[in-house]
Design a protein around this motif. Structure first.
Motif, PDB file in Angstrom:
ATOM      1  N   GLN A 132     -14.773  21.603  55.348  1.00 53.10           N
ATOM      2  CA  GLN A 132     -14.965  20.164  55.201  1.00 53.10           C
ATOM      3  C   GLN A 132     -14.715  19.488  56.545  1.00 53.10           C
ATOM      4  OE1 GLN A 132     -15.642  18.445  52.255  1.00 53.10           O
ATOM      5  NE2 GLN A 132     -15.676  20.288  50.961  1.00 53.10           N
ATOM      6  N   VAL A 134     -14.379  15.472  58.612  1.00 57.60           N
ATOM      7  CA  VAL A 134     -14.242  14.030  58.550  1.00 57.60           C
ATOM      8  C   VAL A 134     -14.722  13.471  59.885  1.00 57.60           C
ATOM      9  CG1 VAL A 134     -11.864  14.030  59.406  1.00 57.60           C
ATOM     10  CG2 VAL A 134     -12.663  12.126  57.988  1.00 57.60           C
ATOM     11  N   TYR A 238     -25.506  13.494  56.056  1.00 60.02           N
ATOM     12  CA  TYR A 238     -25.168  13.374  54.635  1.00 60.02           C
ATOM     13  C   TYR A 238     -26.276  13.938  53.740  1.00 60.02           C
ATOM     14  CZ  TYR A 238     -21.499  10.017  56.010  1.00 60.02           C
ATOM     15  OH  TYR A 238     -20.392   9.409  56.570  1.00 60.02           O
ATOM     16  N   GLY A 257     -19.004  19.897  53.419  1.00 58.67           N
ATOM     17  CA  GLY A 257     -18.658  18.535  53.056  1.00 58.67           C
ATOM     18  C   GLY A 257     -18.344  17.703  54.277  1.00 58.67           C
ATOM     19  N   ASP A 259     -16.957  13.630  55.176  1.00 56.39           N
ATOM     20  CA  ASP A 259     -16.500  12.303  54.753  1.00 56.39           C
ATOM     21  C   ASP A 259     -16.510  12.161  53.229  1.00 56.39           C
ATOM     22  OD1 ASP A 259     -16.273  11.636  57.444  1.00 56.39           O
ATOM     23  OD2 ASP A 259     -18.290  10.767  57.537  1.00 56.39           O
ATOM     24  N   GLY A 260     -16.123  13.234  52.537  1.00 54.78           N
ATOM     25  CA  GLY A 260     -16.056  13.205  51.084  1.00 54.78           C
ATOM     26  C   GLY A 260     -17.380  13.406  50.386  1.00 54.78           C
ATOM     27  N   ARG A 261     -18.447  13.624  51.150  1.00 53.65           N
ATOM     28  CA  ARG A 261     -19.780  13.853  50.569  1.00 53.65           C
ATOM     29  C   ARG A 261     -20.106  15.343  50.613  1.00 53.65           C
ATOM     30  NH1 ARG A 261     -19.512   9.091  53.192  1.00 53.65           N
ATOM     31  NH2 ARG A 261     -20.734   7.296  52.467  1.00 53.65           N
ATOM     32  N   LYS A 262     -20.682  15.843  49.539  1.00 51.35           N
ATOM     33  CA  LYS A 262     -21.094  17.243  49.492  1.00 51.35           C
ATOM     34  C   LYS A 262     -22.362  17.430  50.307  1.00 51.35           C
ATOM     35  CE  LYS A 262     -22.809  18.951  45.635  1.00 51.35           C
ATOM     36  NZ  LYS A 262     -22.853  19.481  44.239  1.00 51.35           N
TER      37      LYS A 262
END
Length: 287
Positions: A132, A134, A238, A257, A259-262
Protein backbone atom coordinates in the motif's frame (compact mmCIF):
# COMPACT_ATOMS: atom_id res chain seq x y z
CA UNK A 1 32.43 -10.32 11.56
CA UNK A 2 33.64 -6.76 10.99
CA UNK A 3 33.39 -5.44 7.47
CA UNK A 4 36.24 -4.34 5.26
CA UNK A 5 35.55 -0.84 3.93
CA UNK A 6 37.22 0.63 0.86
CA UNK A 7 38.28 4.12 1.91
CA UNK A 8 40.40 6.45 -0.21
CA UNK A 9 42.40 3.92 -2.18
CA UNK A 10 42.53 0.81 0.01
CA UNK A 11 40.57 -1.58 2.20
CA UNK A 12 40.51 -0.82 5.92
CA UNK A 13 38.83 -2.39 8.93
CA UNK A 14 35.34 -1.09 9.68
CA UNK A 15 36.56 0.51 12.92
CA UNK A 16 39.24 2.43 11.01
CA UNK A 17 36.92 3.75 8.29
CA UNK A 18 36.88 7.44 9.25
CA UNK A 19 36.57 10.74 7.42
CA UNK A 20 37.17 14.30 8.58
CA UNK A 21 34.39 16.14 10.39
CA UNK A 22 35.20 18.98 7.98
CA UNK A 23 34.32 16.85 4.95
CA UNK A 24 31.72 18.69 2.89
CA UNK A 25 29.87 15.42 2.38
CA UNK A 26 29.06 15.57 6.11
CA UNK A 27 28.75 19.33 6.46
CA UNK A 28 26.62 19.99 3.38
CA UNK A 29 25.61 16.69 1.79
CA UNK A 30 28.08 17.60 -0.95
CA UNK A 31 28.81 14.40 -2.82
CA UNK A 32 27.28 11.59 -4.85
CA UNK A 33 26.47 7.94 -4.32
CA UNK A 34 25.19 4.73 -5.87
CA UNK A 35 23.36 1.74 -4.40
CA UNK A 36 24.15 -1.46 -6.28
CA UNK A 37 22.92 -5.04 -5.92
CA UNK A 38 25.10 -8.13 -5.82
CA UNK A 39 23.70 -11.46 -7.00
CA UNK A 40 25.67 -14.69 -6.61
CA UNK A 41 28.81 -12.69 -5.95
CA UNK A 42 28.47 -10.61 -9.12
CA UNK A 43 27.81 -6.89 -9.18
CA UNK A 44 24.56 -6.36 -11.11
CA UNK A 45 24.48 -3.84 -13.97
CA UNK A 46 27.81 -2.60 -12.67
CA UNK A 47 28.82 -0.44 -15.60
CA UNK A 48 25.49 1.39 -15.67
CA UNK A 49 25.88 2.33 -12.01
CA UNK A 50 29.48 3.47 -12.51
CA UNK A 51 28.44 5.58 -15.50
CA UNK A 52 25.67 7.26 -13.49
CA UNK A 53 28.03 7.93 -10.57
CA UNK A 54 30.50 9.75 -12.81
CA UNK A 55 27.72 11.67 -14.56
CA UNK A 56 26.36 12.82 -11.20
CA UNK A 57 29.85 13.87 -10.12
CA UNK A 58 30.45 15.77 -13.35
CA UNK A 59 27.16 17.62 -12.93
CA UNK A 60 28.25 18.96 -9.53
CA UNK A 61 31.85 19.60 -10.63
CA UNK A 62 33.26 16.89 -8.38
CA UNK A 63 36.42 15.23 -9.70
CA UNK A 64 36.51 11.60 -8.57
CA UNK A 65 40.09 10.59 -7.70
CA UNK A 66 39.75 7.14 -9.29
CA UNK A 67 39.22 6.30 -12.95
CA UNK A 68 35.96 4.50 -13.79
CA UNK A 69 37.89 1.28 -14.41
CA UNK A 70 39.70 1.57 -11.05
CA UNK A 71 36.40 2.36 -9.31
CA UNK A 72 34.79 -0.70 -10.82
CA UNK A 73 37.74 -2.83 -9.67
CA UNK A 74 37.52 -1.33 -6.17
CA UNK A 75 33.84 -2.27 -5.91
CA UNK A 76 34.58 -5.84 -6.96
CA UNK A 77 37.51 -5.99 -4.53
CA UNK A 78 35.27 -4.84 -1.66
CA UNK A 79 32.55 -7.36 -2.50
CA UNK A 80 35.10 -10.17 -2.56
CA UNK A 81 36.81 -9.06 0.66
CA UNK A 82 33.50 -9.24 2.52
CA UNK A 83 32.41 -12.54 0.96
CA UNK A 84 29.17 -11.01 -0.29
CA UNK A 85 27.08 -13.50 -2.24
CA UNK A 86 23.69 -11.76 -2.32
CA UNK A 87 23.92 -8.25 -0.99
CA UNK A 88 24.26 -4.56 -1.55
CA UNK A 89 27.02 -2.05 -2.27
CA UNK A 90 26.90 1.56 -1.16
CA UNK A 91 29.40 3.59 -3.20
CA UNK A 92 29.96 7.14 -1.94
CA UNK A 93 32.19 9.98 -3.15
CA UNK A 94 32.40 13.10 -0.98
CA UNK A 95 33.73 16.53 -1.89
CA UNK A 96 36.48 16.17 0.72
CA UNK A 97 37.56 18.21 3.74
CA UNK A 98 37.36 21.98 3.60
CA UNK A 99 36.45 25.05 5.58
CA UNK A 100 33.20 25.93 7.33
CA UNK A 101 31.99 27.58 4.16
CA UNK A 102 30.54 26.72 0.78
CA UNK A 103 33.57 27.46 -1.40
CA UNK A 104 34.55 24.17 -3.08
CA UNK A 105 37.95 25.69 -3.96
CA UNK A 106 38.82 25.33 -0.27
CA UNK A 107 38.13 21.59 -0.24
CA UNK A 108 40.64 18.84 -0.98
CA UNK A 109 41.05 15.07 -0.96
CA UNK A 110 37.63 13.78 -2.11
CA UNK A 111 36.81 10.56 -0.27
CA UNK A 112 35.82 7.34 -2.01
CA UNK A 113 33.89 5.07 0.35
CA UNK A 114 32.66 1.61 -0.65
CA UNK A 115 30.59 -0.53 1.73
CA UNK A 116 29.53 -4.06 0.76
CA UNK A 117 27.10 -5.79 3.10
CA UNK A 118 24.01 -7.96 3.23
CA UNK A 119 20.72 -6.29 2.34
CA UNK A 120 17.39 -5.98 4.09
CA UNK A 121 14.66 -6.50 1.50
CA UNK A 122 10.90 -6.14 1.64
CA UNK A 123 9.31 -9.18 3.33
CA UNK A 124 8.44 -12.05 0.91
CA UNK A 125 4.71 -11.48 1.45
CA UNK A 126 5.09 -7.98 -0.01
CA UNK A 127 5.88 -9.57 -3.37
CA UNK A 128 2.99 -12.03 -3.20
CA UNK A 129 0.38 -9.65 -1.77
CA UNK A 130 1.65 -6.24 -2.91
CA UNK A 131 2.06 -3.04 -0.90
CA UNK A 132 0.00 0.00 0.00
CA UNK A 133 1.12 3.58 -0.65
CA UNK A 134 0.15 7.00 0.57
CA UNK A 135 0.82 10.28 -1.24
CA UNK A 136 3.21 12.50 0.70
CA UNK A 137 2.64 16.23 1.05
CA UNK A 138 6.41 16.72 0.60
CA UNK A 139 7.00 17.26 -3.12
CA UNK A 140 10.09 16.41 -5.11
CA UNK A 141 12.79 19.07 -5.31
CA UNK A 142 12.16 21.48 -8.17
CA UNK A 143 14.33 20.28 -11.08
CA UNK A 144 15.24 23.87 -11.81
CA UNK A 145 16.88 24.06 -8.39
CA UNK A 146 18.55 20.66 -8.29
CA UNK A 147 18.38 18.06 -11.05
CA UNK A 148 16.79 14.86 -9.79
CA UNK A 149 19.14 12.97 -12.11
CA UNK A 150 21.99 13.81 -9.72
CA UNK A 151 22.13 11.09 -7.07
CA UNK A 152 23.50 13.36 -4.39
CA UNK A 153 24.23 12.76 -0.71
CA UNK A 154 21.50 15.24 0.22
CA UNK A 155 18.46 12.95 0.51
CA UNK A 156 16.50 15.06 2.98
CA UNK A 157 13.72 15.61 0.44
CA UNK A 158 13.14 11.86 0.18
CA UNK A 159 13.57 11.29 3.92
CA UNK A 160 10.86 13.81 4.83
CA UNK A 161 8.44 12.12 2.43
CA UNK A 162 9.38 8.67 3.80
CA UNK A 163 8.60 9.92 7.32
CA UNK A 164 5.09 10.72 6.13
CA UNK A 165 4.81 7.20 4.73
CA UNK A 166 6.00 5.50 7.90
CA UNK A 167 3.72 7.72 10.00
CA UNK A 168 0.84 6.36 7.90
CA UNK A 169 2.04 2.78 8.41
CA UNK A 170 3.44 2.41 4.89
CA UNK A 171 6.92 1.29 3.81
CA UNK A 172 6.93 3.71 0.85
CA UNK A 173 5.29 6.98 -0.15
CA UNK A 174 4.40 8.57 -3.47
CA UNK A 175 5.88 11.96 -4.27
CA UNK A 176 4.43 14.53 -6.66
CA UNK A 177 6.42 17.19 -8.46
CA UNK A 178 6.04 20.97 -8.38
CA UNK A 179 3.28 20.74 -11.02
CA UNK A 180 1.24 18.30 -8.96
CA UNK A 181 2.09 15.43 -11.29
CA UNK A 182 3.31 12.01 -10.25
CA UNK A 183 7.10 11.88 -9.93
CA UNK A 184 8.37 8.83 -8.04
CA UNK A 185 8.43 7.23 -4.62
CA UNK A 186 10.98 8.05 -1.95
CA UNK A 187 13.35 5.30 -3.08
CA UNK A 188 11.73 3.73 -6.13
CA UNK A 189 10.42 4.60 -9.59
CA UNK A 190 6.75 4.00 -10.34
CA UNK A 191 4.84 2.40 -13.24
CA UNK A 192 1.19 1.79 -13.95
CA UNK A 193 -0.40 -0.63 -16.40
CA UNK A 194 -3.50 0.40 -18.32
CA UNK A 195 -4.88 -1.93 -21.00
CA UNK A 196 -1.54 -3.81 -20.91
CA UNK A 197 0.38 -0.60 -21.77
CA UNK A 198 3.10 0.45 -19.32
CA UNK A 199 3.05 4.13 -18.36
CA UNK A 200 5.73 5.85 -16.27
CA UNK A 201 6.75 9.46 -15.62
CA UNK A 202 9.47 10.79 -17.91
CA UNK A 203 12.71 12.38 -16.79
CA UNK A 204 11.13 15.83 -17.09
CA UNK A 205 8.81 14.92 -14.20
CA UNK A 206 11.73 15.37 -11.81
CA UNK A 207 12.67 11.74 -11.27
CA UNK A 208 15.89 9.85 -10.81
CA UNK A 209 16.70 7.86 -13.93
CA UNK A 210 16.67 4.50 -12.19
CA UNK A 211 18.98 1.73 -13.38
CA UNK A 212 16.37 -0.89 -12.51
CA UNK A 213 13.68 1.29 -14.13
CA UNK A 214 15.59 1.29 -17.40
CA UNK A 215 16.26 -2.45 -17.21
CA UNK A 216 12.58 -3.22 -16.64
CA UNK A 217 11.55 -0.95 -19.52
CA UNK A 218 13.92 -2.85 -21.81
CA UNK A 219 12.56 -6.19 -20.59
CA UNK A 220 8.99 -5.00 -21.18
CA UNK A 221 9.72 -3.94 -24.76
CA UNK A 222 11.47 -7.26 -25.43
CA UNK A 223 8.38 -9.05 -24.08
CA UNK A 224 6.14 -7.17 -26.50
CA UNK A 225 4.60 -4.62 -24.14
CA UNK A 226 4.16 -1.02 -25.18
CA UNK A 227 5.99 1.37 -22.85
CA UNK A 228 5.32 5.10 -22.70
CA UNK A 229 6.97 7.84 -20.68
CA UNK A 230 4.26 10.39 -20.01
CA UNK A 231 2.84 12.82 -17.48
CA UNK A 232 0.66 11.11 -14.89
CA UNK A 233 -1.72 12.39 -12.23
CA UNK A 234 -2.98 10.65 -9.14
CA UNK A 235 -6.25 10.08 -11.00
CA UNK A 236 -4.34 8.01 -13.58
CA UNK A 237 -2.90 5.92 -10.75
CA UNK A 238 -6.26 5.49 -9.01
CA UNK A 239 -7.86 4.01 -12.15
CA UNK A 240 -4.87 1.91 -13.25
CA UNK A 241 -5.22 -1.82 -13.89
CA UNK A 242 -1.90 -2.46 -12.12
CA UNK A 243 0.82 -0.50 -10.41
CA UNK A 244 4.36 -1.45 -9.48
CA UNK A 245 7.62 0.03 -8.25
CA UNK A 246 11.16 -0.61 -9.44
CA UNK A 247 14.39 -0.06 -7.56
CA UNK A 248 17.76 -1.54 -6.74
CA UNK A 249 16.53 -3.04 -3.47
CA UNK A 250 12.85 -3.38 -4.39
CA UNK A 251 13.46 -5.00 -7.80
CA UNK A 252 9.83 -5.15 -9.05
CA UNK A 253 7.09 -4.95 -6.42
CA UNK A 254 3.34 -4.56 -6.92
CA UNK A 255 1.30 -1.73 -5.43
CA UNK A 256 -2.26 -2.78 -4.65
CA UNK A 257 -3.52 0.33 -2.90
CA UNK A 258 -2.95 4.09 -2.92
CA UNK A 259 -4.45 6.65 -0.55
CA UNK A 260 -7.02 4.11 0.64
CA UNK A 261 -8.10 3.22 -2.91
CA UNK A 262 -7.76 -0.29 -4.28
CA UNK A 263 -5.62 -0.51 -7.41
CA UNK A 264 -6.98 -2.90 -10.02
CA UNK A 265 -8.10 -6.15 -8.43
CA UNK A 266 -6.29 -5.35 -5.21
CA UNK A 267 -3.72 -8.07 -5.92
CA UNK A 268 -0.48 -8.14 -7.93
CA UNK A 269 -1.48 -8.20 -11.60
CA UNK A 270 -0.33 -10.46 -14.44
CA UNK A 271 1.93 -7.90 -16.13
CA UNK A 272 3.67 -7.09 -12.84
CA UNK A 273 4.18 -10.79 -12.10
CA UNK A 274 5.53 -11.37 -15.61
CA UNK A 275 8.02 -8.51 -15.37
CA UNK A 276 9.17 -9.59 -11.90
CA UNK A 277 9.84 -13.09 -13.26
CA UNK A 278 11.70 -11.67 -16.24
CA UNK A 279 13.77 -9.39 -14.00
CA UNK A 280 14.67 -12.27 -11.69
CA UNK A 281 15.70 -14.29 -14.72
CA UNK A 282 17.88 -11.36 -15.84
CA UNK A 283 19.64 -11.25 -12.47
CA UNK A 284 20.45 -14.95 -12.82
CA UNK A 285 21.67 -14.59 -16.39
CA UNK A 286 23.88 -11.63 -15.37
CA UNK A 287 25.51 -13.82 -12.75
Amino acid sequence: MALKIFLGNKLVDEADAKVSVFDHGLLYGDGVFEGIRVYSGRVFLHQQHIDRLYESAKAIRLVIPLSPADMKAAVEQTVKANNIDDGYVRLVVTRGAGSLGLDIRKTSNPQVIIIADTISLYPPETYTKGMQLVTASTIRNHPGALSSRIKSLNYLNNILARIEGTDAGMVEALMLNHKGEVAECTGDNIFIVKNRVLLTPGLDAGILEGITRNAVMELAVEAGYEVRETSLTRHDLYIADEMFLTGTAAEVVAVVGLDGRKIGSGEPGPVTKDLLARFQKLTRSET
